[in-house]
Design a protein around this motif. Structure first.
Motif, PDB file in Angstrom:
ATOM      1  N   THR A  96      36.458 -35.771  28.336  1.00  0.00           N
ATOM      2  CA  THR A  96      36.767 -37.165  28.678  1.00  0.00           C
ATOM      3  C   THR A  96      37.237 -37.927  27.449  1.00  0.00           C
TER       4      THR A  96
ATOM      5  N   ARG B 242      40.590 -49.151  43.522  1.00  0.00           N
ATOM      6  CA  ARG B 242      39.480 -49.684  42.734  1.00  0.00           C
ATOM      7  C   ARG B 242      39.751 -51.156  42.443  1.00  0.00           C
TER       8      ARG B 242
ATOM      9  N   GLU C  39      31.815 -49.052  39.157  1.00  0.00           N
ATOM     10  CA  GLU C  39      31.510 -47.961  38.232  1.00  0.00           C
ATOM     11  C   GLU C  39      30.754 -48.432  36.995  1.00  0.00           C
TER      12      GLU C  39
ATOM     13  N   ARG D 276      40.068 -45.478  34.837  1.00  0.00           N
ATOM     14  CA  ARG D 276      40.275 -44.414  35.825  1.00  0.00           C
ATOM     15  C   ARG D 276      39.884 -43.056  35.263  1.00  0.00           C
TER      16      ARG D 276
ATOM     17  N   GLU E 265      36.915 -40.993  37.116  1.00  0.00           N
ATOM     18  CA  GLU E 265      37.207 -39.742  37.797  1.00  0.00           C
ATOM     19  C   GLU E 265      36.521 -38.553  37.140  1.00  0.00           C
ATOM     20  N   ALA E 266      36.438 -38.573  35.816  1.00  0.00           N
ATOM     21  CA  ALA E 266      35.840 -37.431  35.116  1.00  0.00           C
ATOM     22  C   ALA E 266      34.320 -37.490  35.127  1.00  0.00           C
TER      23      ALA E 266
ATOM     24  N   PRO F  51      32.008 -39.857  37.165  1.00  0.00           N
ATOM     25  CA  PRO F  51      31.650 -40.960  38.064  1.00  0.00           C
ATOM     26  C   PRO F  51      30.207 -41.393  37.860  1.00  0.00           C
TER      27      PRO F  51
END
Length: 464
Positions: A11, A286, A308, A333, A337-338, A340
């Protein structure tokens, strides 16, 4: 701010790759960024055209219209203290401007109909002395639209708000900002004038890899619309404040109000509307809140993703080219996504909140024939929404009189009451004159109670 909740190496590399691409493709002399999760900075990164001189979270950049969010905080402090109401016309507190019919709310959400810019030379690149007062800022024709009819972004509107703060506080906008917002939140590197270390502002030629320094103007009375300098470290703290509030400055409820749409976006805009000093954005489903900023030589973007519990800040020292706002949204994002957000464990309510009478209210209710579910939430809040489909859903906060008031959706501001029978049992719910019953069209309930004495029946006319 540092964190022992490190992001995964993959990430972190993806985040660095994103700002590296932004710096190269946006042809920015430098870019610096940070990502916040919860209340901690979990990643920082930077790229520069000079090897070994990448900026860090302590280097100041000019943040342009992100200043407007700070000005809005000052105005909402005045409202929370009872010194003004958002529905007040400006004339009530700041007479003689020629734009007195516009309300404080309309100024905050850019629906006052005022011009987008000042008359005369481009104010962002002109000496502030050219705009020495509000008459020069507004000109002879301050309005472009009827107040309250549409969203139309207005820099002069936030100059008026800064003057409103000065009128009610009895001191300059910058002094009020420092004492009431910057110092309590620990934003010691957020200032009106640049303080070393700070980046220089550059204009990059659109068709050749050459640069020219941009002048640093003081902006004069336009300062509340875009004068501030800040750092990614300070803006990370400010993002946490915008997500959670701080009782020394504004409550969590008020910053939530700031993040709530108060005017719609312009047609064709990617934005999702504008709150109170806060831009709203739909990014791939989102919902983001924050603000962008630009002044000659500088670009800025701050977004937070409430779902998030993430925020991202991107600052660059170029006049155009690098999409700071889009890059900040991309950083959110990448992390979402990586990695959550892991939800908090489910826990039953504390005994003090598990009131048997409230528990008895939960479950299915019917509006006519439409089944609805009423749920009990922490803090005595209620949530009402359709069963197995889309429709009007809302949360309700409890009041001291035994009623609940809607805080979201169609029923925001409407009152929910439990109407009791003579024996004390609950007969139905009343929500803004709508009656909710325990069975469809309960014949014992008021409208829309059952009205046909034959009751339910089948196709052949017999009773069902």
């Amino acid at each position: 701010m540092t964190s022992d909740q490190e992001l995964l190496p993959t990430t972190r590399r993806a985040l660095l790759h994103r700002i590296a691409v932004a710096q190269r493709e946006g042809r920015a002399p430098s870019v610096v960024a940070a990502v916040v999760r919860g209340d901690r900075t979990v990643w920082e990164g930077a790229r520069s055209c000079v090897d070994g001189h990448a900026p860090d979270g302590d280097v100041q950049y000019r943040i342009g219209s992100l200043t407007k969010t700070f000005t809005a905080v000052l105005v909402l402090r005045l409202r929370d203290e009872g010194l003004l109401d958002l529905s007040d016309p400006l004339e009530k507190h700041l007479p003689g401007t020629g734009a007195g019919d516009v309300t404080v709310l309309q100024l905050l959400c850019h629906s006052g109909g005022l011009a987008a810019e000042t008359p005369g030379p481009w104010w962002e690149r002109s000496p502030g002395a050219l705009l020495s007062g509000l008459p020069e800022v507004l000109g002879e024709r301050p309005f472009r639209h009827e107040p309250g009819r549409r969203h139309h972004y207005s820099n002069p509107g936030y100059t008026l708000l800064g003057s409103l703060v000065e009128a009610l506080r009895g001191r300059p906008w910058a002094e009020a900002l420092r004492a009431e917002v910057l110092e309590p939140l620990g934003l010691h590197r957020t200032t009106v004038e640049p303080r070393a270390p700070h980046a220089g502002g550059w204009a990059v030629h659109p068709w050749a890899d050459v640069m020219m320094p941009e002048p640093l103007e003081d902006l004069g009375v336009m300062a509340p619309a875009g004068v501030l300098w800040s750092t990614t470290a300070d803006l990370a703290r400010f993002a946490v404040f915008l997500a959670r509030g701080d009782e020394r400055v504004l409550s969590a409820a008020t910053v939530r109000e700031m993040r709530t749409a108060a005017s719609p976006p312009e047609p064709g805009s990617a934005e999702a509307g504008y709150g109170l000093g806060v831009q709203l954005l739909n990014d791939g489903g989102r919902r983001l809140a924050g603000h962008t900023g630009s002044l000659p030589g500088f670009l800025a973007g701050l977004w937070l993703d409430e779902a998030e519990d993430l925020a991202a800040v991107v600052l660059a020292n170029c006049t155009s080219g690098l999409p700071a706002a889009g890059t900040a949204a991309d950083l959110l994002r990448i992390v979402a996504e990586a990695e959550p957000r892991i939800p908090e464990p489910w826990r039953p309510l504390p005994m003090a909140e598990a009131d048997p009478e409230l528990v008895a209210l939960t479950g299915p209710w019917y509006w006519g024939t439409a089944p609805q579910l009423l749920r009990l939430l922490p803090g005595g809040e209620l949530e009402l929404g359709p069963v197995g489909g889309t429709g009007r859903s809302a949360r309700f906060l409890p009041g001291p009189d035994g009623t609940w008031t809607g805080v979201s959706g169609y029923y925001a501001g409407e009152v929910l009451r439990a109407v009791r029978r003579p024996d004390g049992s609950v007969g139905h719910l009343d929500l803004g004159s709508f009656v909710y019953t325990r069975e469809p069209y309960d014949p014992a309930a008021p409208i829309p109670g059952g009205t046909d004495p034959e009751g339910w029946r089948g196709l052949d006319g017999t009773r069902g």
